[in-house]
Design an enzyme around this catalytic site. Structure first.
Site, PDB file in Angstrom:
ATOM      1  N   CYS A  90       0.547  -1.555   0.030  1.00  0.00           N
ATOM      2  CA  CYS A  90      -0.312   0.012  -0.097  1.00  0.00           C
ATOM      3  C   CYS A  90       1.198   1.054   0.408  1.00  0.00           C
ATOM      4  CB  CYS A  90      -0.927  -0.279   1.014  1.00  0.00           C
ATOM      5  SG  CYS A  90      -1.865   1.368   1.980  1.00  0.00           S
ATOM      6  N   CYS A  93       0.215   3.616   3.282  1.00  0.00           N
ATOM      7  CA  CYS A  93       0.351   2.905   3.706  1.00  0.00           C
ATOM      8  C   CYS A  93       2.056   3.375   4.321  1.00  0.00           C
ATOM      9  CB  CYS A  93       0.324   1.973   4.255  1.00  0.00           C
ATOM     10  SG  CYS A  93      -1.174   1.154   3.917  1.00  0.00           S
TER      11      CYS A  93
END
Length: 166
Positions: A90, A93
């Site tokens: 991600c 993230c």
């Protein structure tokens, strides 16, 4: 890096204890009994004249290992916990994680951060209804008191943390 520096200083303190007769003085268990994590950092006092310091990463952020670990360190925590549900793949993230860690560290132990990789802990992600990453939960006394999904800037993160602490 900090661990290497700590080890180097510790070993130097042991070597400096070698007496003039070429014999080592014993390392007592009391030599490091004052090892603690404080707002200034990890401190150990191997001798009355020497203190060793490193950064305070030791208790503000930790990775969740399994369900019982989550229960012990998050749900049963006396300190409010920010839980970062993330994934290795991600992109957002990777941006939010370090930013959030920095903001949690600035709180000087008033809040801690747990990191949960959703690929490793799908059960926890399902239990807390995480449908997208990054998802951040604020947990106080075992209850979810706030939540957000996506990236936030530092001002928004600071407001999120202050609401959790206050």
């Amino acid at each position: 890096m900090a661990q290497r520096l700590l080890l180097r200083r510790f070993l130097a303190s042991i070597i400096s204890r070698k007496s003039s007769r070429g014999r080592w003085t014993p390392l007592t268990s009391g030599a490091l009994q004052n090892l603690q994590c404080s707002p200034g950092g990890l401190a150990a006092t191997p001798s009355p004249t020497q203190t060793i310091h490193t950064t305070r990463v030791c208790t503000t952020t930790f990775n969740i290992q399994d369900g019982p670990d989550f229960q012990d360190r998050v749900v049963n925590s006396d300190t409010p916990v920010v839980v970062d549900f993330h994934a290795q793949w991600c992109g957002p993230c990777k941006i939010l994680g370090p930013r959030l860690e920095k903001m949690v560290a600035k709180q000087h132990g008033k809040v801690v951060m747990a990191k949960v990789d959703i690929d490793d802990h799908t059960d926890l992600a399902l239990e807390y209804e995480v449908s997208a990453v990054p998802t951040v939960l604020a947990i106080k006394n075992g209850d979810v008191v706030d939540k957000f999904v996506g990236i936030k800037d530092e001002d928004q993160l600071e407001a999120f943390l202050k609401k959790l602490i206050g």
